[in-house]
Scaffold this active site. Structure first.
Site, PDB file in Angstrom:
ATOM      1  CB  CYS A   1      -0.807  -0.219   1.351  1.00  0.00           C
ATOM      2  SG  CYS A   1      -1.645  -1.440   1.618  1.00  0.00           S
TER       3      CYS A   1
ATOM      4  NE  ARG B   1       3.964   2.401  -1.948  1.00  0.00           N
ATOM      5  CZ  ARG B   1       5.472   1.665  -1.505  1.00  0.00           C
ATOM      6  NH1 ARG B   1       6.476   1.286  -2.785  1.00  0.00           N
ATOM      7  NH2 ARG B   1       5.416   0.279  -0.332  1.00  0.00           N
TER       8      ARG B   1
ATOM      9  CD1 TRP C   1      -2.068  -5.710  -3.254  1.00  0.00           C
ATOM     10  CD2 TRP C   1      -2.658  -4.865  -4.718  1.00  0.00           C
ATOM     11  NE1 TRP C   1      -2.432  -6.491  -4.134  1.00  0.00           N
ATOM     12  CE2 TRP C   1      -2.527  -5.834  -5.171  1.00  0.00           C
ATOM     13  CE3 TRP C   1      -3.444  -3.485  -6.105  1.00  0.00           C
ATOM     14  CZ2 TRP C   1      -2.939  -6.428  -6.399  1.00  0.00           C
ATOM     15  CZ3 TRP C   1      -3.599  -3.990  -7.809  1.00  0.00           C
ATOM     16  CH2 TRP C   1      -3.588  -5.319  -7.166  1.00  0.00           C
TER      17      TRP C   1
ATOM     18  CG  ASN D   1       3.064  -0.758   2.608  1.00  0.00           C
ATOM     19  OD1 ASN D   1       2.247  -1.518   2.659  1.00  0.00           O
ATOM     20  ND2 ASN D   1       4.675  -0.499   2.378  1.00  0.00           N
ATOM     21  N   GLY D   2       2.073  -2.849   4.791  1.00  0.00           N
ATOM     22  CA  GLY D   2       2.653  -4.205   5.233  1.00  0.00           C
ATOM     23  C   GLY D   2       1.620  -5.100   6.228  1.00  0.00           C
TER      24      GLY D   2
ATOM     25  CD  GLU E   1       6.184 -17.561 -16.561  1.00  0.00           C
ATOM     26  OE1 GLU E   1       5.178 -18.015 -17.585  1.00  0.00           O
ATOM     27  OE2 GLU E   1       6.482 -16.792 -16.619  1.00  0.00           O
TER      28      GLU E   1
ATOM     29  CE  LYS F   1       7.563 -13.188 -17.367  1.00  0.00           C
ATOM     30  NZ  LYS F   1       5.893 -13.551 -17.892  1.00  0.00           N
TER      31      LYS F   1
ATOM     32  CD  GLU G   1       4.482 -12.843 -21.594  1.00  0.00           C
ATOM     33  OE1 GLU G   1       3.131 -12.518 -20.945  1.00  0.00           O
ATOM     34  OE2 GLU G   1       4.513 -13.643 -20.520  1.00  0.00           O
TER      35      GLU G   1
ATOM     36  CG  HIS H   1       9.882 -38.800 -29.732  1.00  0.00           C
ATOM     37  ND1 HIS H   1      10.545 -40.228 -30.650  1.00  0.00           N
ATOM     38  CD2 HIS H   1      10.655 -38.889 -28.917  1.00  0.00           C
ATOM     39  CE1 HIS H   1      11.058 -40.641 -29.282  1.00  0.00           C
ATOM     40  NE2 HIS H   1      10.853 -40.197 -28.724  1.00  0.00           N
TER      41      HIS H   1
ATOM     42  CE  LYS I   1      -0.054  -7.462 -14.095  1.00  0.00           C
ATOM     43  NZ  LYS I   1       0.528  -8.457 -14.433  1.00  0.00           N
TER      44      LYS I   1
END
Ligand code: BG6
Length: 607
Positions: free
Chosen positions: A2, A27, A75, A101-102, A480, A484, A487, A503, A602
């Site tokens: 946050c 944030r 957040w 924040n935390g 993945e 990346k 993308e 193969h 996103k």
């Protein structure tokens, strides 16, 4: 994650707080609020939604007079994004206000203690325990009450506090969450980072963990946790605001790669105690575990690949078949899903249309559903029977990094949690939990071990195609890693099960064809070695990802990426880090728009 701000000086505080919160919105942006002191009373204004809604509600601060105040943009981690859960939170007597924040890891025990003491709670947040503890300890001196309160808190917190009995004063406390003081002329500030300060002052003081600040219009005093005053040096900020939002990094993606140790730690820390995995949010699922005959993971994009990585630990420890299905395929495949199936839907945004639809389909077929999401109160979270949050904080770059590693980490924790309940006598569960607890450190080591990546990117960035190969858990990470690369650098990249090369795909391997070989699983290392020899004999250039002491691989590879040794069952969350950095630097070499790659979003909230 946050954003918090504070102000005291000659200006009206509300407009200053609102401007500061706008700079911190990246944030966290699901709810916001301010608390301003006018003479000896505190007025609070909060909204669900973005800062703009708070500006509208307070007429850009005009309706909340006073020259001392604190603000917060949220957040959500504990408690959905509602007005009640928005900060600031008030003490029961309305005399103290707090922004935070935390994550307070021991908030449940503290909440129960405070309820027994007669305090009542208005929110579901962990933060609210702080303001009631302050009221409990307050005997006319906020600093003393703050020190006593902080000594009771476990976890991470950057706090802002005002008290109606101390007009003109603002307090700030830092423990494992960033907090910076702004030094103005006849005014002082605090904020979660410099973006909220640089338009007022470039003279700042970085608080360290365990430090308390007492701000008034004409003084700044900093104390340690014993109440002893300490001298702090002032720093001159040279960043521009834009750079500051990225923490000084060139792109949000690089900032978020670097945030991964902290994000994975935030995801793990409250959930492992004395070698046991705790999921209070899954206690209702525990009695049904013995009747689960299979697990189906469904997701899209990187979330799908996170499922591919977590599958190995879930199968090994839960001893049930685990299928990983693309959400866009599952929903049309007339899936064999019933009440004996546990469906795990993974989604960073919680708003991906295909994943929502697949989850609905599974619910209709009677499955028990568990969401692994990053956004509190999102659609996927609301639809599922159970929800586990990844607590990665807002992820701004379109290509996910900390979203993926925290998803994989949650799957590791789920595997251990299920095994502890299904097979409590399984040998080594405690040791494996300890291994998972080391992941944040291993991820940081993986970041630190690969200073050569920019040079490797310069070597490979014009390759027309890249092959990522691996076996077992290495293959999952390769999937993945290839995504990346595609993308953000727009190079064609394909992940392939190394055993499958012969193969078909090996027909594509010619002179100087770059092959990125993941070799981090001892159980298949000899086979991985032979795959490297196999492609090199056809002219490939091999960039191997392995451990520093793996001499056999080091002796045959042309180039190297490293990770610290970590148990293969839990290695994907670490292996992916050098591959994220490689993709980032290749994309940078190619001048790509790294945070907003072409054609991508996103979160794809449409089919
Ligand atoms: C894509 C994103 O649009 O959706 C990927 O670009 C992401 O990064 C995928 O992995 C799934 O999104 P989510 O929010 O459901 O994890």
């Amino acid at each position: 994650m946050c954003g918090i701000v504070g102000y005291t000086g000659a200006q009206n505080a509300a407009p200053v707080l609102l401007e500061g919160l706008k700079k911190l919105e990246y944030r966290g942006y699901d709810s916001a609020g301010i608390a301003v002191m006018d003479q000896d009373r505190i007025e609070v204004s909060k909204v669900r939604g973005r800062i703009a809604a708070l500006c509208e509600k307070t007429r850009d601060g005009a309706s909340v007079p006073g020259c001392t105040g604190i603000g917060h943009t949220r957040w959500a981690t504990h408690g959905a994004p509602t007005e009640e859960n928005a900060h600031p939170h008030l003490s029961n007597d309305g005399r103290i206000a707090v922004v935070h924040n935390g994550i307070i890891e021991n908030y449940i025990a503290l909440r129960e203690e405070l309820l027994r003491e007669g305090y009542h709670f208005l929110s579901e947040t962990d933060t609210e325990v702080i303001v009631h503890l302050l009221e409990y300890y307050y005997r006319g001196n906020v600093r003393d009450a703050l020190i006593k309160t902080a000594n009771r808190l476990q976890g991470s917190y950057a706090l802002g506090v005002i008290c109606a009995d101390e007009p003109g004063k603002v307090y700030a406390v830092r423990e494992a969450s960033p907090l910076i003081l702004g030094i103005g002329l006849g005014e002082h500030f605090f904020a979660s980072d410099v973006t909220a300060l640089v338009s007022h002052t470039r003279s700042v003081i970085y608080l360290e963990d365990g430090e308390f600040a007492e701000l008034s219009a004409d003084s700044v005093r900093v104390f340690d946790c014993s109440g002893r005053e300490i001298a702090k040096k002032t720093t001159r900020i040279l960043w521009d605001v834009q750079a500051a939002e990225k923490g000084g990094y060139e792109h949000f993606m690089l900032k978020e790669i670097m945030e991964q140790p902290g994000a994975v730690k935030a995801t793990i820390a409250p959930r492992i105690r004395d070698g046991k995995v705790l999921f209070a949010e899954l206690e209702g699922l525990v009695p049904h575990l013995p009747s689960i005959r299979k697990i189906v993971i469904t997701a899209c994009g990187s979330a799908y690949y996170a499922g591919c990585a977590g599958k190995y630990a879930l199968e090994r420890l839960c001893r049930v078949p685990v299928g990983v299905e693309l959400a866009s395929e599952l929903r049309y495949s007339d899936p064999l899903i019933d009440s004996g199936t546990l469906v795990i839907a993974i989604s960073q945004s919680g708003e991906t249309a295909d994943t929502i639809a697949a989850l609905r389909e599974c619910r209709e077929r009677g499955a028990a559903t568990l969401a692994v999401v990053n956004v509190v109160g999102s659609s996927v979270a609301s639809l599922a029977d159970y929800t586990v949050y990844t607590w990665a904080g807002p992820e701004i770059a379109v290509a996910t990094t900390k979203g993926y590693t925290t998803q994989v980490t949650v799957l590791y924790l789920l595997a251990l949690f299920f095994a502890e309940h299904l097979y409590p006598d399984t040998f080594g569960l405690g040791r494996m939990a300890e291994t998972v607890q080391t992941l944040p450190r291993r991820i940081q080591e993986a970041i630190d071990m690969n200073a050569s990546i920019p040079a490797l990117a310069a070597k490979y960035h014009r390759s027309p195609a890249l092959f990522f190969i691996g076996r077992n858990t290495d293959y999952a990470a390769a999937l993945e890693g290839a995504l990346k690369m595609k993308e953000i650098s727009y190079l064609h990249a394909e992940a392939y099960a190394a055993g499958e090369l012969k193969h078909g795909t090996i027909a594509l391997i010619g002179e100087h064809q770059p092959v990125i070989a993941l070799c981090c699983n001892p159980a298949v290392m000899e086979k991985s070695l032979s795959n490297i020899v196999e492609v090199k004999s056809r002219g490939a250039e091999v960039l191997a990802l392995t451990f520093r002491n793996n001499q056999k691989i080091l002796s045959v590879a042309d180039d190297l990426l490293f990770i610290p040794e970590v148990e293969a069952l839990f290695s994907a969350a670490v292996e992916i880090v050098p591959l994220q950095l490689l993709a980032y630097h290749v994309a940078r070499e190619n001048g790509c728009d790294i945070d907003k790659p072409k054609n991508l979003a996103k979160s794809v909230t449409v089919e």
